[in-house]
Design a protein around this motif. Structure first.
Motif, short mmCIF file in Angstrom:
data_model
loop_
_atom_site.label_atom_id
_atom_site.label_comp_id
_atom_site.label_asym_id
_atom_site.label_seq_id
_atom_site.Cartn_x
_atom_site.Cartn_y
_atom_site.Cartn_z
N VAL A 159 0.65 -1.03 0.02
CA VAL A 159 0.05 0.18 0.16
C VAL A 159 0.55 1.52 0.09
O VAL A 159 0.79 2.41 -0.58
N GLY A 160 1.87 1.36 0.76
CA GLY A 160 2.69 2.08 0.67
C GLY A 160 3.34 2.63 -0.18
O GLY A 160 3.24 3.84 -1.07
N ASN A 161 4.00 1.48 -0.87
CA ASN A 161 4.82 1.19 -2.16
C ASN A 161 3.63 2.12 -3.89
O ASN A 161 4.60 3.39 -4.34
N PHE A 162 2.72 2.15 -3.37
CA PHE A 162 1.36 2.34 -4.55
C PHE A 162 1.09 3.95 -4.59
O PHE A 162 1.42 4.81 -5.17
N ILE A 163 0.92 4.12 -3.01
CA ILE A 163 0.47 5.61 -2.67
C ILE A 163 2.10 6.50 -3.41
O ILE A 163 1.74 7.74 -3.47
N GLY A 164 3.54 6.11 -3.08
CA GLY A 164 4.41 6.62 -2.93
C GLY A 164 4.70 7.02 -5.08
O GLY A 164 4.94 8.27 -5.10
N ALA A 165 4.61 5.59 -5.26
CA ALA A 165 4.17 6.09 -6.85
C ALA A 165 3.68 6.40 -7.33
O ALA A 165 3.95 7.24 -8.65
N PHE A 166 2.17 6.19 -6.85
CA PHE A 166 1.18 7.05 -8.05
C PHE A 166 1.75 8.27 -7.74
O PHE A 166 1.14 9.17 -8.56
N THR A 167 1.79 8.65 -6.20
CA THR A 167 1.84 9.96 -6.49
C THR A 167 3.00 10.89 -7.01
O THR A 167 2.50 12.14 -7.60
N VAL A 168 3.94 10.51 -6.91
CA VAL A 168 5.29 10.76 -8.67
C VAL A 168 3.99 10.82 -9.90
O VAL A 168 4.98 11.33 -11.05
N ALA A 169 3.95 9.84 -10.39
CA ALA A 169 2.98 9.25 -11.70
C ALA A 169 2.08 10.79 -11.56
O ALA A 169 2.06 11.24 -12.93
N LEU A 170 1.10 10.97 -10.66
CA LEU A 170 0.42 12.39 -10.94
C LEU A 170 1.62 13.49 -11.18
O LEU A 170 1.49 14.28 -12.60
N LEU A 171 1.99 13.46 -10.52
CA LEU A 171 3.19 15.05 -10.79
C LEU A 171 4.12 14.92 -11.58
O LEU A 171 4.23 15.51 -12.06
N MET A 172 4.27 13.36 -12.29
CA MET A 172 5.13 13.48 -13.26
C MET A 172 4.09 14.17 -14.62
O MET A 172 5.16 14.68 -15.43
N ALA A 173 3.36 13.43 -14.74
CA ALA A 173 1.75 13.41 -15.57
C ALA A 173 1.74 15.21 -15.82
O ALA A 173 1.64 15.98 -16.83
N VAL A 174 1.95 15.70 -14.55
CA VAL A 174 1.44 17.35 -14.68
C VAL A 174 2.79 17.91 -15.61
O VAL A 174 2.87 18.40 -16.05
N VAL A 175 3.85 17.75 -15.19
CA VAL A 175 5.32 18.36 -15.09
C VAL A 175 4.94 18.22 -17.01
O VAL A 175 6.03 18.79 -17.95
N VAL A 176 5.27 16.26 -17.59
CA VAL A 176 5.03 16.73 -19.31
C VAL A 176 4.29 16.90 -20.08
O VAL A 176 3.97 16.74 -20.89
N THR A 177 2.77 17.61 -19.02
CA THR A 177 1.75 18.06 -20.13
C THR A 177 1.44 19.01 -19.77
O THR A 177 0.61 20.47 -19.89
N TYR A 178 1.94 20.09 -19.01
CA TYR A 178 1.68 20.80 -18.44
C TYR A 178 0.58 21.89 -17.69
O TYR A 178 -0.24 22.41 -18.30
N GLY A 179 0.34 20.82 -16.54
CA GLY A 179 -0.82 20.45 -15.76
C GLY A 179 -2.14 20.59 -17.00
O GLY A 179 -2.95 20.20 -16.21
N PHE A 180 -1.67 19.47 -17.69
CA PHE A 180 -2.45 18.94 -18.61
C PHE A 180 -2.96 19.73 -19.89
O PHE A 180 -4.41 19.65 -20.30
#
Length: 290
Positions: free
Chosen positions: A110-131
């Motif tokens: 659960v902890g690993n998924f929380i951390g990984a998914f958080t970074v996935a969201l943050l990186m998605a923002v970075v590579v799309t300029y906030g979608f």
């Protein structure tokens, strides 16, 4: 580099596994979340390096930085506790039970998924300029990774599933050696070197790591990858977790435990030497345990 002998290493690994079984829920989840986040950021970094340079090996060489940092900070990955906590159970440490081991695995997952998914969201923002824009070249590459490692396996049916499982096994063989490497050296440069080598190998070889995939596949879905959550779970995450478990136990934990844990000297170690009456073996021959 100060070197810890395998006979001492296995004791350290068992002690570590025991401590993780008894760790509080709060600490277990927080440490696992930070581990998942750091490893995910390293995966994003490696993909970025590979895409921008056109040299996949460059990304593989640099990826281990995340693994090294998280283990130096005492954080936990599911792939690591798959190896350490069963050792404490095998060694019959007081209070260590199957339920306790499974509890630890569940919390770390659960902890690993929380951390990984958080970074996935943050990186998605970075590579799309906030979608606001389509994904850049790194985001597109991440989306294609998700497609290839789900639908690519599904196209081959049972053979694809077997390949996925074996790649998961081979991955945690290398990763668990990296976990042991964090304990086999006593100084930081030594730890870094021993951890770096197997992690670089698994990443470049394309083996399947369940926590790296917790970042890559949600990222792919966020960035327009043409696969579904069910594809991700059935054709990657679940078989990868099982392969990671089997590989870590079969290739690292059991060989070390069977051949080094509580090793006894051969019965003829004293030869024909006869101890004086009442002499204590442990005192006379300090290298021999009975």
């Amino acid at each position: 580099m100060s070197y810890v002998k395998p006979s001492d290493l296995i004791t350290t690994m068992i002690d570590a596994g025991e401590s993780k079984v008894f760790m509080s829920t709060r600490d277990t989840v927080i440490r696992a979340a930070m581990a998942g986040a750091l490893l995910s950021l390293a995966a994003a970094f490696a993909v970025t390096v590979s895409v921008t340079t056109g040299i996949p090996l460059a990304g593989a060489i640099l990826f281990p930085v995340g693994f090294i940092l998280l283990y130096l900070l005492g954080y936990d990955l599911l792939t690591g506790v798959f190896v350490l906590t069963p050792l404490a159970l095998l060694d019959k440490r007081p209070g260590v039970t199957v339920r306790g081991v499974l509890r630890n695995w569940g919390l770390v997952f659960v902890g690993n998924f929380i951390g990984a998914f958080t970074v996935a969201l943050l990186m998605a923002v970075v590579v799309t300029y906030g979608f606001a824009l389509p994904p850049n070249e790194v985001g597109v590459a991440i989306g294609h990774i998700g497609e290839g490692r789900t639908l690519g396996y599904a196209e081959h049916g049972a053979a694809g599933m077997l390949t996925l499982f074996v790649r998961g096994m081979l991955c945690n063989w290398m990763v668990s050696i990296g976990v042991a490497g964090a304990m086999i050296a006593k100084d930081v440069p030594g730890k870094v070197i021993v951890m770096w080598m197997p992690i670089m190998l698994f990443f470049f070889m394309g083996f399947e790591h369940s926590i790296v995939n917790m970042f890559l596949f949600p990222s792919g879905l966020l960035l327009g990858g043409q696969f579904t959550i069910l594809d991700y779970l059935v054709w990657n995450e679940i078989p990868t977790v099982l392969g990671n478990l089997v590989g870590g136990l079969l290739f690292t934990a059991l060989p070390l435990y069977v051949t080094h844990a509580r090793t006894k000297a051969p019965s003829n170690a004293l030869g024909n030497f006869e101890l004086p009456a009442g002499e204590d073996v442990a005192r006379t021959e300090p290298g021999i345990r009975h």
